[in-house]
Design a protein around this motif. Structure first.
Motif, PDB file in Angstrom:
ATOM      1  N   ARG A  40      29.172  40.533  45.504  1.00 21.72           N
ATOM      2  CA  ARG A  40      28.302  41.847  45.669  1.00 21.72           C
ATOM      3  C   ARG A  40      29.216  42.914  46.168  1.00 21.72           C
ATOM      4  NH1 ARG A  40      24.302  39.736  48.194  1.00 21.72           N
ATOM      5  NH2 ARG A  40      23.514  39.385  46.230  1.00 21.72           N
ATOM      6  N   PRO A  41      30.109  42.963  47.115  1.00 21.77           N
ATOM      7  CA  PRO A  41      30.850  44.189  47.332  1.00 21.77           C
ATOM      8  C   PRO A  41      31.722  44.620  46.252  1.00 21.77           C
ATOM      9  CG  PRO A  41      31.104  42.691  48.939  1.00 21.77           C
ATOM     10  CD  PRO A  41      30.254  41.930  48.062  1.00 21.77           C
ATOM     11  N   HIS A  42      31.916  43.913  45.131  1.00 20.55           N
ATOM     12  CA  HIS A  42      32.601  44.485  43.904  1.00 20.55           C
ATOM     13  C   HIS A  42      31.677  44.984  42.989  1.00 20.55           C
ATOM     14  CE1 HIS A  42      36.395  42.824  45.668  1.00 20.55           C
ATOM     15  NE2 HIS A  42      35.601  41.531  45.950  1.00 20.55           N
ATOM     16  N   GLY A  43      30.522  44.785  43.528  1.00 24.77           N
ATOM     17  CA  GLY A  43      29.484  45.162  42.249  1.00 24.77           C
ATOM     18  C   GLY A  43      29.432  44.331  41.027  1.00 24.77           C
ATOM     19  N   LEU A  44      29.432  42.870  41.344  1.00 24.05           N
ATOM     20  CA  LEU A  44      29.575  41.826  40.261  1.00 24.05           C
ATOM     21  C   LEU A  44      28.495  40.670  40.723  1.00 24.05           C
ATOM     22  CD1 LEU A  44      33.224  41.567  39.230  1.00 24.05           C
ATOM     23  CD2 LEU A  44      31.526  42.835  38.066  1.00 24.05           C
ATOM     24  N   THR A  45      27.850  40.205  39.843  1.00 24.03           N
ATOM     25  CA  THR A  45      27.318  38.714  40.123  1.00 24.03           C
ATOM     26  C   THR A  45      28.338  37.964  39.645  1.00 24.03           C
ATOM     27  OG1 THR A  45      26.322  38.670  37.876  1.00 24.03           O
ATOM     28  CG2 THR A  45      25.140  39.963  39.431  1.00 24.03           C
ATOM     29  N   SER A  46      27.955  36.665  39.809  1.00 20.58           N
ATOM     30  CA  SER A  46      28.819  35.419  39.643  1.00 20.58           C
ATOM     31  C   SER A  46      28.797  35.276  38.013  1.00 20.58           C
ATOM     32  CB  SER A  46      28.199  34.000  40.046  1.00 20.58           C
ATOM     33  OG  SER A  46      26.940  34.059  39.965  1.00 20.58           O
ATOM     34  N   ASP A 108      40.977  48.581  30.897  1.00 24.70           N
ATOM     35  CA  ASP A 108      41.892  48.686  32.046  1.00 24.70           C
ATOM     36  C   ASP A 108      40.991  48.676  33.390  1.00 24.70           C
ATOM     37  OD1 ASP A 108      44.076  49.101  30.496  1.00 24.70           O
ATOM     38  OD2 ASP A 108      43.984  51.280  30.457  1.00 24.70           O
ATOM     39  N   GLU A 109      39.736  49.304  33.392  1.00 23.00           N
ATOM     40  CA  GLU A 109      39.228  49.369  34.330  1.00 23.00           C
ATOM     41  C   GLU A 109      38.277  47.749  35.066  1.00 23.00           C
ATOM     42  OE1 GLU A 109      36.840  50.485  37.800  1.00 23.00           O
ATOM     43  OE2 GLU A 109      38.542  51.114  36.972  1.00 23.00           O
ATOM     44  N   GLY A 110      38.100  47.177  33.954  1.00 21.85           N
ATOM     45  CA  GLY A 110      37.722  45.668  33.763  1.00 21.85           C
ATOM     46  C   GLY A 110      38.628  44.947  34.358  1.00 21.85           C
ATOM     47  N   ARG A 111      39.974  44.942  33.987  1.00 18.02           N
ATOM     48  CA  ARG A 111      41.097  44.240  34.310  1.00 18.02           C
ATOM     49  C   ARG A 111      41.402  44.537  35.900  1.00 18.02           C
ATOM     50  NH1 ARG A 111      42.741  45.136  29.260  1.00 18.02           N
ATOM     51  NH2 ARG A 111      44.179  46.938  29.762  1.00 18.02           N
ATOM     52  N   ARG A 112      41.428  45.740  36.078  1.00 22.76           N
ATOM     53  CA  ARG A 112      41.585  46.150  37.677  1.00 22.76           C
ATOM     54  C   ARG A 112      40.408  45.367  38.616  1.00 22.76           C
ATOM     55  NH1 ARG A 112      39.233  48.667  41.441  1.00 22.76           N
ATOM     56  NH2 ARG A 112      37.545  49.212  40.198  1.00 22.76           N
ATOM     57  N   LEU A 113      39.310  45.697  38.377  1.00 19.07           N
ATOM     58  CA  LEU A 113      38.186  45.081  38.970  1.00 19.07           C
ATOM     59  C   LEU A 113      38.375  43.399  38.976  1.00 19.07           C
ATOM     60  CD1 LEU A 113      35.633  45.529  40.460  1.00 19.07           C
ATOM     61  CD2 LEU A 113      34.255  45.269  38.441  1.00 19.07           C
ATOM     62  N   GLU A 116      40.944  42.691  41.652  1.00 16.21           N
ATOM     63  CA  GLU A 116      40.383  43.111  42.908  1.00 16.21           C
ATOM     64  C   GLU A 116      39.601  41.762  43.260  1.00 16.21           C
ATOM     65  OE1 GLU A 116      36.800  45.961  43.973  1.00 16.21           O
ATOM     66  OE2 GLU A 116      38.761  47.115  43.564  1.00 16.21           O
ATOM     67  N   ALA A 117      38.655  41.466  42.467  1.00 18.44           N
ATOM     68  CA  ALA A 117      37.461  40.497  42.787  1.00 18.44           C
ATOM     69  C   ALA A 117      38.007  39.070  43.030  1.00 18.44           C
ATOM     70  CB  ALA A 117      36.258  40.459  41.828  1.00 18.44           C
ATOM     71  N   PHE A 118      39.243  38.791  42.280  1.00 16.45           N
ATOM     72  CA  PHE A 118      39.622  37.502  42.174  1.00 16.45           C
ATOM     73  C   PHE A 118      39.844  36.818  43.709  1.00 16.45           C
ATOM     74  CE2 PHE A 118      43.261  34.299  41.989  1.00 16.45           C
ATOM     75  CZ  PHE A 118      42.525  33.618  41.529  1.00 16.45           C
ATOM     76  N   PRO A 119      40.614  37.344  44.805  1.00 15.27           N
ATOM     77  CA  PRO A 119      40.773  36.903  45.940  1.00 15.27           C
ATOM     78  C   PRO A 119      39.627  36.658  46.700  1.00 15.27           C
ATOM     79  CG  PRO A 119      42.086  38.647  45.767  1.00 15.27           C
ATOM     80  CD  PRO A 119      41.252  38.881  44.613  1.00 15.27           C
ATOM     81  N   THR A 120      38.222  37.548  46.476  1.00 14.85           N
ATOM     82  CA  THR A 120      37.060  37.132  46.918  1.00 14.85           C
ATOM     83  C   THR A 120      36.542  35.839  46.304  1.00 14.85           C
ATOM     84  OG1 THR A 120      36.624  39.550  47.333  1.00 14.85           O
ATOM     85  CG2 THR A 120      34.882  38.197  47.218  1.00 14.85           C
ATOM     86  N   TRP A 121      36.766  35.700  44.819  1.00 19.84           N
ATOM     87  CA  TRP A 121      36.085  34.457  44.368  1.00 19.84           C
ATOM     88  C   TRP A 121      37.003  33.423  44.761  1.00 19.84           C
ATOM     89  CZ3 TRP A 121      38.727  30.974  41.807  1.00 19.84           C
ATOM     90  CH2 TRP A 121      38.110  29.806  41.086  1.00 19.84           C
TER      91      TRP A 121
END
Length: 148
Positions: A40-46, A108-113, A116-121
């Motif tokens: 959620r902090p990354h603005g994504l759902t699973s 590029d923004e999708g790859r950046r996000l 960023e989200a991978f360590p959280t996952w």
């Protein structure tokens, strides 16, 4: 309605206690909530994370191939792509050899996000695997792959 219109309550309890489908659905919802909370902090759902990760490759896949990978129908996948496209995370373009088909790629923004989200996952995955037990988690993964 009379009592005779219903199956006996024992049957309801037997299905509740034994139905693999119901238990898998409940576990899947609980697991999705676990990852949704983490991402959620990354603005994504699973589901969005999985979709973005499925696009993390050098060649842009077709919608059909991504739908097969994620076991989704194309209509549902297209609906799930739209908000990611609006956020500038995914680019949709015609397939180079078949203009009726579309290809998907990360921006590029999708790859950046995703980076960023991978360590959280990873952290959420480690805690989920800890709840299941590492060897049981591997056996569960193996069995789920066999089913799909």
């Amino acid at each position: 309605m009379s009592k005779e219109d219903f199956l006996p309550l024992e049957i309801t309890h037997m299905v509740r206690d034994n139905c693999l489908c119901m238990h898998l659905q409940r576990a899947a919802r609980a697991m999705a909530r676990h990852f949704d909370d983490a991402l959620r902090p990354h603005g994504l759902t699973s589901g969005q994370f999985s979709l973005l990760m499925s696009l993390n490759r050098p060649d842009a896949p077709s919608i059909g191939s991504v739908a097969r990978l994620l076991a989704m129908d194309r209509t549902t996948l297209t609906a799930n792509i739209k908000p990611l496209e609006r956020r500038g995370l995914v680019h949709v373009r015609p397939h180079p050899s078949d203009k009726r088909s579309r290809c998907l790629s990360l921006t590029d923004e999708g790859r950046r996000l995703l980076r960023e989200a991978f360590p959280t996952w990873q952290s959420a995955h480690k805690s989920a695997e800890g709840l299941i037990g590492t060897s049981d988690a591997q056996r569960l993964r193996d069995n789920l792959v066999k089913m799909s």
